[in-house]
Design a protein around this motif. Structure first.
Motif, PDB file in Angstrom:
ATOM      1  N   GLU A 135       0.827  -1.202   0.000  1.00 59.36           N
ATOM      2  CA  GLU A 135       0.000   0.000   0.000  1.00 59.36           C
ATOM      3  C   GLU A 135       0.863   1.254   0.000  1.00 59.36           C
ATOM      4  O   GLU A 135       0.534   2.239  -0.661  1.00 59.36           O
ATOM      5  N   CYS A 236      -5.108  -1.237  -0.414  1.00 58.01           N
ATOM      6  CA  CYS A 236      -5.666  -0.023  -1.008  1.00 58.01           C
ATOM      7  C   CYS A 236      -4.586   0.977  -1.393  1.00 58.01           C
ATOM      8  O   CYS A 236      -3.426   0.863  -0.987  1.00 58.01           O
ATOM      9  N   ARG A 238      -3.992   5.060  -0.953  1.00 63.08           N
ATOM     10  CA  ARG A 238      -4.464   6.112  -0.060  1.00 63.08           C
ATOM     11  C   ARG A 238      -4.109   7.479  -0.611  1.00 63.08           C
ATOM     12  O   ARG A 238      -3.058   7.666  -1.224  1.00 63.08           O
ATOM     13  N   LYS A 252      -9.539   6.152   0.528  1.00 63.38           N
ATOM     14  CA  LYS A 252      -8.948   4.828   0.292  1.00 63.38           C
ATOM     15  C   LYS A 252      -9.624   4.198  -0.928  1.00 63.38           C
ATOM     16  O   LYS A 252     -10.854   4.139  -0.982  1.00 63.38           O
ATOM     17  N   TYR A 254      -9.687   0.666  -3.106  1.00 61.07           N
ATOM     18  CA  TYR A 254      -9.294  -0.745  -3.167  1.00 61.07           C
ATOM     19  C   TYR A 254      -9.490  -1.239  -4.610  1.00 61.07           C
ATOM     20  O   TYR A 254     -10.622  -1.532  -5.021  1.00 61.07           O
ATOM     21  N   HIS A 258     -12.582  -4.582  -1.180  1.00 60.45           N
ATOM     22  CA  HIS A 258     -12.130  -4.532   0.214  1.00 60.45           C
ATOM     23  C   HIS A 258     -12.413  -5.819   0.982  1.00 60.45           C
ATOM     24  O   HIS A 258     -11.865  -6.016   2.059  1.00 60.45           O
TER      25      HIS A 258
END
Length: 553
Positions: A135, A236, A238, A252, A254, A258
């Motif tokens: 991430e 995800c 960000r 966020k 994904y 998620h």
């Protein structure tokens, strides 16, 4: 950041207010990707030592994890190198910043492990699982140009913690100075003795209704398909944190859903960006920017209560099928842009009404595609232009409405039919290429640039389009070119783009490039490019303007 139940607060409640000392340090760690590939779990990149409150400190970044069990995470710790020391009266906040070193992306609220963890004896404190490595690399934390990661650390020490009686460099924790070949170089943006976090919510404004404060934030994800391939379900991308009504928020996304129920979809969440903040109720909605032709590109408004509980610190706002999203015309450049509009209630929000008024959805506006179809089909066309060896059929009524130069040319044809029986105009300027004139007509009819997927900002086609915009006084073409060129601005291209902006009087683009290039850490890269030499030779006033701003930056 000291929590409500921290020893720092507890000590303050038992007696007179404790005076605190605060410092914020920002360090940029180099060769992050190389370190993540070659370091083993438990091996760290180390900042240069710094002194605070009579003690020596350093920041430690573990790209491959703090232990084999946490190898999928990046760990960050602050180490006091001077014995003896106890963290009893000390608050620590650690943040990983975006590639510009300005806004936090990961911090204590976004950490997988919320509780501060102890390590290296009793002289270190930090987060074993501050950020999942995949991430972090997919978000805006790793600088693509020089492979760096920037960490900001804020230390707050109560005055009861007395400085040691020895100099800090004479007694340091054992083993901390091993492997100093991995010491990171301090960033140009390193700051000393800063105050605690400043509210930078310039975008938030109060609405007419005093009980709500509104704001918005836009997240642009480049190379979306690559990030979708590298991230697993539940991982995800960000955004940086933004502030609305004194609270930090972030988006966020994904790419692979998620949870198991959202597999095959892209999920969009709004989350709180700091722990320890008061409970807040907010209404928010997501919008896929420039996806008007992709069907449902806006979410319904969602109301949620956000608090320090993990399950209530974020809320799902939007979900789209990944295949549908990636097949949209606007995803040809593999770039996803999502905007979140947020309204935060002051105090207790009003209760939802029992029955909402019915709503009728109006189909999307199709004028752009309709006019483009009219241009391509040539149906009803009554004037011919010849440019660059190519003829173009157009409609005088549209040309009359969109350009004063077209208006004069059309009036000349109408007033002198004997001179122009075929209503044909030859554009003889050498700079007016067929591609540029086609782009000009495309903007006149649709207010959008044609497909620019295979055009670079330095191509002659861009110069020809800007010439066509000036020749026919079509300001919208200039603005669209400014908007398009702005998406290519990097430290290595900004000088050439600035030269183009000055040459064609693109004021908005010029101001944006000057603001982008002004920070020291960007300007150092710009000065090493060939474009900088050309900019200094042709536009010395721009170079002087940037350097004068740096003295006040």
């Amino acid at each position: 950041m000291a929590s409500k139940n921290s020893p720092l607060r507890a000590a303050a409640s038992r007696g007179p207010a404790i005076k605190t000392l605060t410092t914020t340090r920002v360090y940029t760690f180099s060769n992050y990707s190389k370190a993540a590939a070659h370091l083993r779990p438990g091996e760290a990149l180390r900042s240069k030592p710094f002194d605070f409150h009579g003690r020596s400190w350093r920041i430690k970044l573990y790209p491959a994890g703090f232990s084999p069990a946490t190898r999928d995470f990046v760990a960050v710790f602050v180490k006091c190198r001077t014995e003896p020391f106890c963290f009893y009266n000390t608050g620590v906040t650690i943040e990983i910043l975006d590639r510009r070193g300005e806004s936090a992306v990961f911090d204590d609220a976004t950490a997988k492990t919320r509780t501060l963890a102890m390590s290296d004896g009793e002289f270190s404190r930090g987060y074993v699982e501050l950020a999942r490595r995949q991430e972090l690399e997919a978000s805006s934390c790793v600088c693509d140009d020089d492979d760096t990661v920037t960490v900001r650390c804020t230390l707050t020490i109560g005055s009861l913690a007395k400085p040691p009686s020895v100099f800090p460099w004479r007694r340091t924790a054992k083993g901390d100075d091993d492997d100093d070949d991995l010491v990171a170089t301090p960033s140009l943006i390193e700051r000393f003795a800063m105050d605690v976090a400043v509210d930078t919510d310039a975008a938030s404004t109060s609405t007419a209704a005093p009980e709500v404060v509104t704001g918005s934030h836009t997240l642009a994800i480049s190379r979306f398909s690559e990030k979708k391939a590298s991230l697993a379900r539940g991982e995800c991308v960000r955004s940086v944190q933004f502030r609305v009504r004194g609270s930090n928020w972030y988006i966020k996304v994904y790419p692979n859903g998620h949870d198991s129920g959202s597999e095959g979809s892209v999920s969009f969440f709004l989350a709180r960006g700091r722990s320890g903040e008061r409970e807040t109720t907010a209404e928010f909605a997501f919008e896929l920017v420039n996806f008007a032709e992709a069907g449902n590109h806006k979410s319904a408004k969602v109301r949620g209560t956000f608090d320090d509980n993990a399950s209530n610190s974020e809320h799902l706002g939007f979900q789209r099928a990944a295949a549908e999203l990636q097949s949209a015309r606007q995803m040809r450049n593999d770039r996803l842009i999502v905007r979140c509009r947020l309204g935060v209630f002051k105090g207790k929000p009003p209760s939802p009404i029992l029955a909402e008024a019915p709503a009728i959805a109006v189909p999307p506006d199709t004028r752009s595609s309709d006019f483009l179809g009219l241009l391509n089909s040539q149906e009803g066309s009554d004037i011919t232009y010849a440019a660059g060896g190519t003829t173009f059929r157009a409609h005088t009524c549209i040309l009359l409405a969109r350009s004063p130069v077209f208006r004069e040319e059309v009036r000349e044809l109408i007033d002198n039919p004997e001179k122009h029986p075929w209503r044909r105009i030859n554009v003889e300027e050498e700079e007016m290429t067929a591609q540029a004139f086609e782009a000009l007509l495309h903007v006149v009819y649709t207010d959008q640039l044609p497909d620019m997927s295979y055009v670079e900002p330095t191509d002659e086609a861009v110069e020809a389009m800007l010439f066509a915009a000036e020749r026919y006084e079509v300001g919208r073409l200039k603005h669209r070119c400014e908007q398009w060129l702005c998406s290519f601005v990097t430290p290595f291209t900004v000088a050439d783009i600035l030269s183009t902006a000055v040459r064609y009087d693109l004021r908005l683009l010029e101001d944006a490039c000057v603001q982008y290039a002004t920070p020291d850490h960007v300007w150092e890269h710009v000065k090493g490019t060939d474009g900088f030499d050309r900019l200094r030779a042709t536009c010395p006033h721009i170079v002087r303007e940037i350097e004068s701003k740096q003295r006040n930056y």
